[in-house]
Design a protein around this motif. Structure first.
Motif, PDB file in Angstrom:
ATOM      1  N   GLN A  55       0.829  -1.211   0.000  1.00 21.66           N
ATOM      2  CA  GLN A  55       0.000   0.000   0.000  1.00 21.66           C
ATOM      3  C   GLN A  55       0.860   1.257   0.000  1.00 21.66           C
ATOM      4  O   GLN A  55       0.560   2.222  -0.705  1.00 21.66           O
ATOM      5  CB  GLN A  55      -0.953  -0.009   1.206  1.00 21.66           C
ATOM      6  N   LEU A  56       1.928   1.243   0.755  1.00 17.35           N
ATOM      7  CA  LEU A  56       2.860   2.368   0.807  1.00 17.35           C
ATOM      8  C   LEU A  56       3.457   2.645  -0.577  1.00 17.35           C
ATOM      9  O   LEU A  56       3.499   3.795  -1.036  1.00 17.35           O
ATOM     10  CB  LEU A  56       3.964   2.071   1.827  1.00 17.35           C
ATOM     11  N   MET A  57       3.891   1.591  -1.259  1.00 16.86           N
ATOM     12  CA  MET A  57       4.456   1.757  -2.607  1.00 16.86           C
ATOM     13  C   MET A  57       3.404   2.237  -3.592  1.00 16.86           C
ATOM     14  O   MET A  57       3.664   3.123  -4.413  1.00 16.86           O
ATOM     15  CB  MET A  57       5.087   0.450  -3.093  1.00 16.86           C
ATOM     16  N   ALA A  58       2.206   1.665  -3.520  1.00 24.09           N
ATOM     17  CA  ALA A  58       1.138   2.056  -4.438  1.00 24.09           C
ATOM     18  C   ALA A  58       0.766   3.527  -4.257  1.00 24.09           C
ATOM     19  O   ALA A  58       0.602   4.258  -5.246  1.00 24.09           O
ATOM     20  CB  ALA A  58      -0.083   1.164  -4.241  1.00 24.09           C
ATOM     21  N   GLU A  59       0.649   3.965  -3.019  1.00 21.31           N
ATOM     22  CA  GLU A  59       0.348   5.374  -2.756  1.00 21.31           C
ATOM     23  C   GLU A  59       1.443   6.270  -3.308  1.00 21.31           C
ATOM     24  O   GLU A  59       1.160   7.310  -3.915  1.00 21.31           O
ATOM     25  CB  GLU A  59       0.174   5.616  -1.257  1.00 21.31           C
ATOM     26  N   HIS A  60       2.681   5.884  -3.102  1.00 20.25           N
ATOM     27  CA  HIS A  60       3.818   6.668  -3.603  1.00 20.25           C
ATOM     28  C   HIS A  60       3.797   6.774  -5.127  1.00 20.25           C
ATOM     29  O   HIS A  60       4.102   7.833  -5.680  1.00 20.25           O
ATOM     30  CB  HIS A  60       5.128   6.046  -3.120  1.00 20.25           C
ATOM     31  N   LEU A  61       3.436   5.678  -5.787  1.00 24.54           N
ATOM     32  CA  LEU A  61       3.439   5.646  -7.258  1.00 24.54           C
ATOM     33  C   LEU A  61       2.134   6.150  -7.870  1.00 24.54           C
ATOM     34  O   LEU A  61       2.047   6.308  -9.088  1.00 24.54           O
ATOM     35  CB  LEU A  61       3.704   4.217  -7.744  1.00 24.54           C
TER      36      LEU A  61
END
Length: 161
Positions: A55-61
């Motif tokens: 989720q952290l990576m998806a939000e960042h991207l």
């Protein structure tokens, strides 16, 4: 003097306050020494579970987390958009194609260089989705096994004998 974190996921984890710099530096050092994936090390050290990491990576991207990708079948015309050596080199798997866009899952979705290079190779726009790196690796193994190609080579060789 402390080293600077170079792994983008570890930087995100630090910037969001999930762990101290020293903990993350130890993980990065272990990653360099052992080759273990950073996502696995974050899990093993009980800093972040995989769902939170994704989720952290998806939000960042600015993208979504691809769930249940291991349950479905990827159409062969989509699989054939990249050859086995490309899928393994870039650690990616195409999930679906629509028009000029291909939806890809990567073992390391935070690496913009591989995404740009892959876009050039497939000559299409890449839509990155975030998925569990273990599942992405399994899909690469499932769809891009070299044994099929090796069997084809053996058949050709036998035909010429």
């Amino acid at each position: 003097m402390a080293e600077i974190l170079s792994n983008p996921l570890l930087v995100l984890v630090r910037d969001r306050g999930y762990a101290e710099e020293a903990q993350l530096q130890a993980i990065e050092d272990e990653h360099r020494k052992t080759g273990k994936q950073v996502t696995q090390l974050l899990r093993d050290n009980q800093i972040l579970d995989i769902d939170t990491q994704l989720q952290l990576m998806a939000e960042h991207l600015g993208t979504e987390v691809a769930t249940n990708i291991q349950d479905g079948e990827i159409p062969q015309e989509v699989v054939k958009l990249v050859n086995p050596s490309t899928a393994k080199m870039y650690q990616c798997v195409p999930l679906e194609a629509h028009g000029n866009t291909v939806r890809f899952a990567f073992v390391d979705p935070l690496n913009p260089l591989i995404i740009d290079e892959l876009s050039y190779i497939v000559r299409r726009e890449i839509h990155v989705v975030v998925a569990d790196p273990i599942i992405v690796t399994r899909l690469i193994d499932k769809y891009y096994t070299e044994s099929e190609n090796f069997d084809d080579i053996l058949k050709i060789g036998r035909a010429h004998v």
